[in-house]
Design a protein around this motif. Structure first.
Motif, PDB file in Angstrom:
ATOM      1  N   UNK A 149       7.656   7.189 -96.814  1.00 16.26           N
ATOM      2  CA  UNK A 149       8.088   7.547 -98.165  1.00 16.26           C
ATOM      3  C   UNK A 149       7.674   8.968 -98.525  1.00 16.26           C
ATOM      4  N   UNK A 150       6.639   9.473 -97.857  1.00 18.47           N
ATOM      5  CA  UNK A 150       6.175  10.835 -98.095  1.00 18.47           C
ATOM      6  C   UNK A 150       6.739  11.821 -97.062  1.00 18.47           C
ATOM      7  N   UNK A 151       7.685  11.331 -96.231  1.00 18.24           N
ATOM      8  CA  UNK A 151       8.379  12.230 -95.313  1.00 18.24           C
ATOM      9  C   UNK A 151       7.762  12.405 -93.951  1.00 18.24           C
ATOM     10  N   UNK A 152       6.804  11.546 -93.591  1.00 20.57           N
ATOM     11  CA  UNK A 152       6.130  11.691 -92.295  1.00 20.57           C
ATOM     12  C   UNK A 152       6.957  11.086 -91.165  1.00 20.57           C
ATOM     13  N   UNK A 153       6.821  11.654 -89.965  1.00 22.70           N
ATOM     14  CA  UNK A 153       7.395  11.064 -88.760  1.00 22.70           C
ATOM     15  C   UNK A 153       6.412  10.040 -88.218  1.00 22.70           C
ATOM     16  N   UNK A 154       6.919   8.903 -87.770  1.00 19.70           N
ATOM     17  CA  UNK A 154       6.054   7.787 -87.392  1.00 19.70           C
ATOM     18  C   UNK A 154       6.132   7.480 -85.899  1.00 19.70           C
ATOM     19  N   UNK A 155       4.969   7.254 -85.315  1.00 22.78           N
ATOM     20  CA  UNK A 155       4.852   6.806 -83.928  1.00 22.78           C
ATOM     21  C   UNK A 155       3.988   5.553 -83.978  1.00 22.78           C
TER      22      UNK A 155
ATOM     23  N   UNK B 151      -1.189  -1.999 -91.336  1.00 21.14           N
ATOM     24  CA  UNK B 151      -0.564  -1.033 -90.440  1.00 21.14           C
ATOM     25  C   UNK B 151       0.884  -0.787 -90.802  1.00 21.14           C
ATOM     26  N   UNK B 152       1.615  -1.872 -91.034  1.00 22.03           N
ATOM     27  CA  UNK B 152       3.022  -1.756 -91.428  1.00 22.03           C
ATOM     28  C   UNK B 152       3.163  -1.103 -92.796  1.00 22.03           C
ATOM     29  N   UNK B 153       2.257  -1.433 -93.713  1.00 23.31           N
ATOM     30  CA  UNK B 153       2.318  -0.845 -95.054  1.00 23.31           C
ATOM     31  C   UNK B 153       1.992   0.646 -95.014  1.00 23.31           C
TER      32      UNK B 153
ATOM     33  N   UNK C  70      11.905  -4.266 -85.861  1.00 27.64           N
ATOM     34  CA  UNK C  70      12.364  -4.699 -87.187  1.00 27.64           C
ATOM     35  C   UNK C  70      11.791  -3.813 -88.283  1.00 27.64           C
ATOM     36  N   UNK C  71      10.536  -3.419 -88.113  1.00 30.38           N
ATOM     37  CA  UNK C  71       9.925  -2.515 -89.090  1.00 30.38           C
ATOM     38  C   UNK C  71      10.634  -1.167 -89.091  1.00 30.38           C
ATOM     39  N   UNK C  72      10.932  -0.667 -87.921  1.00 31.30           N
ATOM     40  CA  UNK C  72      11.646   0.606 -87.809  1.00 31.30           C
ATOM     41  C   UNK C  72      12.995   0.529 -88.511  1.00 31.30           C
ATOM     42  N   UNK C  73      13.722  -0.552 -88.284  1.00 32.20           N
ATOM     43  CA  UNK C  73      15.030  -0.722 -88.916  1.00 32.20           C
ATOM     44  C   UNK C  73      14.907  -0.762 -90.434  1.00 32.20           C
ATOM     45  N   UNK C  74      13.889  -1.457 -90.917  1.00 30.65           N
ATOM     46  CA  UNK C  74      13.678  -1.575 -92.360  1.00 30.65           C
ATOM     47  C   UNK C  74      13.357  -0.218 -92.982  1.00 30.65           C
ATOM     48  N   UNK C  75      12.475   0.531 -92.350  1.00 28.54           N
ATOM     49  CA  UNK C  75      12.089   1.836 -92.893  1.00 28.54           C
ATOM     50  C   UNK C  75      13.251   2.821 -92.807  1.00 28.54           C
ATOM     51  N   UNK C  76      13.991   2.764 -91.707  1.00 34.98           N
ATOM     52  CA  UNK C  76      15.103   3.706 -91.487  1.00 34.98           C
ATOM     53  C   UNK C  76      16.214   3.543 -92.516  1.00 34.98           C
ATOM     54  N   UNK C  77      16.343   2.359 -93.083  1.00 35.41           N
ATOM     55  CA  UNK C  77      17.353   2.132 -94.118  1.00 35.41           C
ATOM     56  C   UNK C  77      17.042   2.883 -95.399  1.00 35.41           C
ATOM     57  N   UNK C  78      15.744   3.178 -95.595  1.00 33.85           N
ATOM     58  CA  UNK C  78      15.325   3.788 -96.860  1.00 33.85           C
ATOM     59  C   UNK C  78      14.920   5.252 -96.746  1.00 33.85           C
ATOM     60  N   UNK C  79      14.461   5.662 -95.563  1.00 34.73           N
ATOM     61  CA  UNK C  79      13.938   7.017 -95.439  1.00 34.73           C
ATOM     62  C   UNK C  79      14.489   7.710 -94.191  1.00 34.73           C
TER      63      UNK C  79
ATOM     64  N   UNK D 234      -2.476  17.727 -98.467  1.00 30.27           N
ATOM     65  CA  UNK D 234      -1.378  18.474 -97.876  1.00 30.27           C
ATOM     66  C   UNK D 234      -0.126  17.605 -97.868  1.00 30.27           C
ATOM     67  N   UNK D 235       1.025  18.235 -97.871  1.00 31.30           N
ATOM     68  CA  UNK D 235       2.263  17.475 -97.774  1.00 31.30           C
ATOM     69  C   UNK D 235       2.344  16.757 -96.430  1.00 31.30           C
ATOM     70  N   UNK D 236       2.802  15.517 -96.450  1.00 29.56           N
ATOM     71  CA  UNK D 236       2.972  14.755 -95.215  1.00 29.56           C
ATOM     72  C   UNK D 236       4.368  14.938 -94.618  1.00 29.56           C
ATOM     73  N   UNK D 237       5.218  15.687 -95.292  1.00 27.38           N
ATOM     74  CA  UNK D 237       6.580  15.891 -94.811  1.00 27.38           C
ATOM     75  C   UNK D 237       6.580  16.539 -93.427  1.00 27.38           C
ATOM     76  N   UNK D 238       7.211  15.880 -92.472  1.00 26.19           N
ATOM     77  CA  UNK D 238       7.309  16.406 -91.118  1.00 26.19           C
ATOM     78  C   UNK D 238       6.064  16.239 -90.271  1.00 26.19           C
ATOM     79  N   UNK D 239       5.011  15.647 -90.823  1.00 33.93           N
ATOM     80  CA  UNK D 239       3.786  15.435 -90.054  1.00 33.93           C
ATOM     81  C   UNK D 239       3.965  14.259 -89.100  1.00 33.93           C
ATOM     82  N   UNK D 240       3.303  14.341 -87.959  1.00 31.20           N
ATOM     83  CA  UNK D 240       3.371  13.272 -86.958  1.00 31.20           C
ATOM     84  C   UNK D 240       2.185  12.331 -87.128  1.00 31.20           C
TER      85      UNK D 240
END
Length: 265
Positions: A30-36, A21-23, A47-56, A4-10
């Motif tokens: 990259x597949x559009x999922x929301x992360x908690x 875990x970080x990977x 720092x991980x959040x900042x790094x991911x937010x720059x790209x997605x 299934x598409x991961x876009x918008x999934x929590x």
């Protein structure tokens, strides 16, 4: 199996501040999922959040959580679940190990491994089960280990925790089958992460198996690809899993013939 598409999934990930875990977090984003994301180090998570937010362009929230604290799990997960309402995937990744012979393992160390690797995993899972059962969909992914299938010297306690995780995972899968909730066990061999900073104090094991070590991004890719599919187990690498199969069939022979291989610590 079509994913299934991961876009918008929590997607909830424990132990998300580093390693696989970080990977998993990066590749899910990259597949559009929301992360908690949950871990003891809020600085690393930030720092991980900042790094991911720059790209997605996905929603990312981070939470300081020690999974050995069951009260903390209840409080933190309750707050997040009340906010998001749905939980599509829980990745129970938090864990640690210490390689010692059984007679050298201190009771506090033993309790610590079980509190994180087993009780913490179960506590996190228990928080999302009512939601997933009500949704009648979801996916619980437990990061276990090849050590849960094939015990080796100096890993008696760690192996015991991972055996417990596999037993829990297999039972949970049957309990949830009628609710369309998938349950997957991930059983990797040694991965090139800071896990061994604690587990292998002398560096002996890392030195002996370095050429066989899996890379975190490779393991994470297998996990993310399996999300929201009825994948029972992910066993990496295949040749090591073959060893666990042989051990299950011919344990005495394996312990004799394979003694040199399994005594790498």
């Amino acid at each position: 199996m079509t994913q299934q598409s991961l876009t918008g999934k929590n997607i909830f990930i424990t132990g998300a501040s580093g390693g696989i875990g970080a990977e998993i977090a990066r590749q899910s984003a990259a597949k559009g999922a929301n992360l908690y994301l949950f871990a003891r180090s809020l600085d690393k998570l930030t720092r991980l959040k900042e790094d991911i937010s720059k790209r997605y362009s996905v929603n990312i929230e981070v939470f300081r959580l020690d999974v050995s604290d069951t009260d903390g799990i209840k409080t933190t997960f309750s707050e997040v679940i009340q906010k998001v309402n749905t939980v599509d995937v829980l990745v129970n990744n938090a864990g640690f190990g210490v390689f010692r012979e059984a007679h050298e393992a201190a009771i506090d160390e033993i309790k610590g491994m079980f509190n994180v690797n087993v009780i913490g995993l179960m506590a996190c899972t228990s928080m999302v089960l009512p939601v997933m059962r009500k949704q009648r969909e979801g996916h619980i992914i437990n990061i276990a280990s090849q050590a849960g299938k094939l015990a080796t010297p100096k890993s008696s306690v760690y192996s015991a925790t991972k055996h417990a995780v596999l037993g829990y995972t297999n039972s949970l899968r049957m309990e949830l089958s009628d609710y369309h909730v998938f349950v997957t066990a991930v059983n990797p061999g040694p991965i090139a992460t800071n896990f061994f900073t604690i587990a292998d104090e002398k560096g002996t094991y890392v030195k002996n198996v370095q050429r066989f070590m899996l890379q975190p991004d490779y393991v994470a890719a297998k996990v993310v690809k399996a999300m929201l599919t009825p994948t029972r187990e992910i066993n990496l690498p295949r040749w090591m899993n073959a060893g666990s199969v042989v051990y299950a069939l011919f344990p005495r022979l394996f312990e004799v013939v394979g003694k040199r291989f399994i005594n790498q610590k």
